[in-house]
Design an enzyme around this catalytic site. Structure first.
Site, PDB file in Angstrom:
ATOM      1  N   THR A 107      60.366  14.806  36.410  1.00  0.00           N
ATOM      2  CA  THR A 107      60.424  14.203  35.307  1.00  0.00           C
ATOM      3  C   THR A 107      61.792  13.282  34.941  1.00  0.00           C
ATOM      4  OG1 THR A 107      62.248  16.021  34.624  1.00  0.00           O
ATOM      5  CG2 THR A 107      60.478  16.624  34.343  1.00  0.00           C
ATOM      6  N   GLU A 108      61.763  12.238  33.986  1.00  0.00           N
ATOM      7  CA  GLU A 108      62.651  11.661  34.307  1.00  0.00           C
ATOM      8  C   GLU A 108      63.982  12.167  33.822  1.00  0.00           C
ATOM      9  OE1 GLU A 108      62.840   9.220  30.291  1.00  0.00           O
ATOM     10  OE2 GLU A 108      61.527  10.944  28.960  1.00  0.00           O
ATOM     11  N   MET A 109      64.680  10.592  34.266  1.00  0.00           N
ATOM     12  CA  MET A 109      66.172  11.310  34.641  1.00  0.00           C
ATOM     13  C   MET A 109      66.700  10.883  33.340  1.00  0.00           C
ATOM     14  SD  MET A 109      69.167  11.051  37.370  1.00  0.00           S
ATOM     15  CE  MET A 109      69.014   9.330  37.413  1.00  0.00           C
ATOM     16  N   LYS A 157      66.629  25.356  24.421  1.00  0.00           N
ATOM     17  CA  LYS A 157      67.750  25.294  23.901  1.00  0.00           C
ATOM     18  C   LYS A 157      68.386  24.134  24.114  1.00  0.00           C
ATOM     19  CE  LYS A 157      68.546  27.598  28.987  1.00  0.00           C
ATOM     20  NZ  LYS A 157      69.364  28.329  29.348  1.00  0.00           N
ATOM     21  N   ASP A 174      62.921  20.394  30.449  1.00  0.00           N
ATOM     22  CA  ASP A 174      62.617  22.045  31.301  1.00  0.00           C
ATOM     23  C   ASP A 174      60.887  22.534  30.655  1.00  0.00           C
ATOM     24  OD1 ASP A 174      64.479  21.403  32.256  1.00  0.00           O
ATOM     25  OD2 ASP A 174      65.922  23.226  32.378  1.00  0.00           O
TER      26      ASP A 174
END
Length: 704
Positions: A107-109, A157, A174
């Site tokens: 995924t992108e950071m 969350k 996530d």
């Protein structure tokens, strides 16, 4: 130019990949960015794009029971990389490592971290920023839930929401545990217990479980507390969630609109709103409001620059600073809709009340109400600061004639409360009245108030605080709504101080056997002819003067010691004043005691030297009447003298910024008896049938 050996040496100095994806495009380092119970996030590099990415690795453990489950899960997470939305974290690719029983996805950071980390780093966040985040999160959820079949996150969350800090963007991340809802309901209990909806424990749920988790995220954003942090074991959380018990953090939310919005998200599954419906909720509607021009889509609204409140504030200031010679003098005021950066910082509605350099929660505002048998509503607003200064404000609320906004605006204008607290107090009033009267419908907000009808007779430039001079003038003889002005009764005291005896202080004698009390450590405040003399002694001293500044001699303050022999009792003074306030509030048309004119409904005349002008005030240890003013020789007719009306106005409408001086600095501490009297008034305790006549220390003005 570097040769092959130099390149090889340089390559040898570079850190080696700990792992490479099957295509060889992504390489994982051993740098851990984050770690959870079943997932670890590593720093990785995309060799094709030349950018850093996040390598997410999830341990399957017992999630997979058969090869069929493995194949199904692989197909589901492979579909996630097709998601394209501005509020969904970019999902590049994923694969299943069968040998290590891991799921890996790239995924992108984000360098700003999670929303929880970002929120704890930036404690001072405006309510509009929270709304901005909520709209972005709901927009991402709507995108997920709009798929056919819907995609549910199942573990939403603040730790799974990531922030792009330089642009104020939040993205849902996530998604490794997300599932494609192929059937009508999911049948797996997955997620974080504190954020799991009750139906998740029953393993019979749909996409609305994400809305429940979203509500818990909002609760964490505004309270800084993890939901159900009062529980020490997951079993306790389970019991509370199944029984429908809300987390204790919900009851710490003081803003009724925020609390109501969270409760909508935490409602039962049958009554819970969808993401599309929540985006239309009034709490998140900002399109109809007026915003300051800015670079972003959502700018901070400056409430005080709207005409409704601009006129109210400017007129009170005009009469209080002495900028006009007459109360009814027109002062041109533009309806400013533009905003400056300084105004935003000063006037913006702050979710956590206080200035930038003050600790969080510097001022605590609470409200409590009581409904009498005849249906009338009585409210108490309590304002306390960290220094122990407490202001209890008692007032009636007419559910047929009042709106929360009008009462809050009137209160701010009359009692010198910080102006940007108008909407906060209005929302609290709406929430408390709604709790007392279930069918109560909150009045119009600020954005709707401009279309409401307002009395121009008693309201100067549609100011809810009204004008005493306009009310007393012939043009307002038929006005009825002005009778509501002056409804507020205020008691100010020190919450945790040294106790004093009221009766003893009331019966103490002056130095010199009743001779003139000399003023020591005087602090004079001149404001439009009102001169208040404060001193750090056993008594507070006041005098009125005309609008021309006059000097107040200490000889003006001479106490009548004859009252001491009669057993002057301060408790009776307080009880009598509170009894009068309750009686007038019960009739819903209370006129403040400080504006008690003879024959107000008839001729509306004032006796010479303003004998009826009174002001009840709880000073250090004494209650007394303010001495009457010497009438100026040129003022033959009090009804025609605007200065007298200005003087009367200032006795009830203080100048913003000078409330402490005007209400007398309270250095000594309050008596428990006094606080009990205030509490008895609110709780409706019965007063003695035979009350003694109100006594007061007489201050005789003596010419110098």
């Amino acid at each position: 130019m570097m040769g092959p050996k130099a390149n090889a040496a340089a390559a040898g100095d570079l850190p080696e990949y700990a792992e490479v994806d099957p295509t060889g495009r992504y390489g994982r380092y051993n740098d851990v960015l984050g770690k959870g119970a079943s997932k670890t996030v590593y720093r990785a590099f995309d060799e094709y794009q030349g950018m850093e990415v996040a390598w997410n690795q999830v341990k399957l453990h017992d999630f997979l029971q058969s090869p069929e489950d493995l194949e199904r899960l692989y197909c589901e997470i492979h579909l996630l990389k097709t998601l394209k939305h501005r509020n969904i974290m970019k999902f590049y690719t994923s694969w299943v490592d069968v040998s290590r029983r891991n799921i890996n996805f790239i995924t992108e950071m984000f360098t700003s971290g999670t929303l929880r980390q970002y929120r704890q780093k930036h404690m001072r966040v405006n309510i509009w920023a929270v709304k901005h985040w909520c709209r972005q999160i709901l927009s991402g959820l709507l995108y997920l839930h709009s798929h056919d079949p819907p995609i549910i996150h199942r573990d939403l969350k603040c730790d799974n929401i990531f922030v792009n800090g330089n642009q104020g963007e939040v993205k849902i991340g996530d998604l490794g545990l997300a599932a494609i809802l192929r059937k009508s309901h999911a049948v797996h209990c997955v997620g974080t217990p504190e954020f799991m909806a009750p139906e998740v424990y029953e393993e019979e749920y749909n996409e609305l479980v994400d809305i429940y988790s979203f509500g818990m995220c909002v609760l964490e954003m505004v309270t800084f507390e993890y939901p159900y942090s009062e529980c020490t074991h997951p079993v306790q959380i389970y019991k509370k969630v199944i029984s429908g018990t809300k987390p204790e953090a919900l009851y710490k939310v003081k803003d009724p609109m925020v609390r109501q919005f969270v409760e909508k998200c935490l409602a039962t599954a049958s009554r819970r709103l969808s993401a599309r419906e929540l985006l239309k909720d009034p709490f998140l509607q900002v399109d109809d409001l007026v915003f300051c021009p800015g670079d972003g889509d959502y700018s901070l609204m400056n409430y005080l620059r709207q005409p409704y409140l601009e006129h109210a504030y400017s007129n009170v200031s005009m009469m209080s600073n002495g900028l006009s010679e007459s109360i009814d003098e027109d002062t041109p005021t533009e309806d400013r809709w533009d905003c400056e950066d300084d105004d935003i910082k000063a006037d913006g509605i702050d979710l956590f009340n206080g200035h930038e350099d003050e600790p969080l929660g510097n001022v605590d505002i609470t409200i409590k109400g009581r409904k009498s048998e005849d249906g009338s509503i009585f409210l108490r607003l309590r304002i306390a600061d960290n220094d122990g200064h407490v202001r209890n404000i008692y007032f009636p609320f007419d559910i047929e004639a009042d709106t929360a906004l009008s009462v809050a605006t009137e209160m701010v204008a009359e009692l010198d409360i910080t102006d940007h607290e108008v909407t906060r107090i209005a929302e609290m009033i709406d929430g408390e009245v709604s709790a007392l009267v279930p069918d109560w419908r909150p009045g119009p907000g600020i954005e709707e108030s401009q279309d409401t009808t307002y009395c121009h007779n008693c309201g100067s430039n549609v100011s809810s605080c009204g004008s005493l001079y306009a009310y007393m003038s012939s043009a307002a003889r038929g006005c009825q709504c002005a009778e509501l002005h002056g409804r507020f009764e205020e008691i100010t005291f020190q919450a945790n101080g040294e106790q004093t005896d009221l009766q003893d202080s009331g019966g103490s004698s002056d130095d010199g056997g009743g001779q003139t009390q000399h003023v020591k450590d005087q602090e004079a405040v001149h404001s439009n002819g009102f001169v208040q003399m404060g001193r750090r002694g056993p008594r507070d001293q006041f005098c009125f003067s005309s609008f021309q500044e006059q000097s107040c001699s200490p000889r003006h303050y001479e106490y009548d010691t004859s009252l001491q022999a009669k057993g002057f009792d301060m408790k009776h003074e307080v009880k009598m004043a509170k009894y009068k306030a309750r009686k007038m509030a019960h009739l819903r048309r209370a006129i403040h005691p400080s504006l008690d004119f003879d024959n107000l409904n008839g001729e509306r005349r004032m006796k010479s030297s303003l004998n009826k002008l009174q002001s009840f005030h709880i000073g250090k240890n004494h209650n007394f009447r303010i001495p009457t003013c010497e009438r100026s020789p040129g003022a033959r007719d009090a009804e025609e003298d605007p200065d007298i009306f200005n003087l009367a106005y200032h006795s009830r409408h203080p100048d913003p910024g000078a409330q402490r001086a005007r209400h007398c600095e309270v250095d000594a501490q309050s008596s428990p008896d006094l606080m009990f009297t205030a509490r008895s008034y609110y709780t409706g305790a019965q007063l003695p049938t035979n009350l003694p006549r109100t006594k007061s220390v007489t201050l005789n003005a003596v010419d110098a």
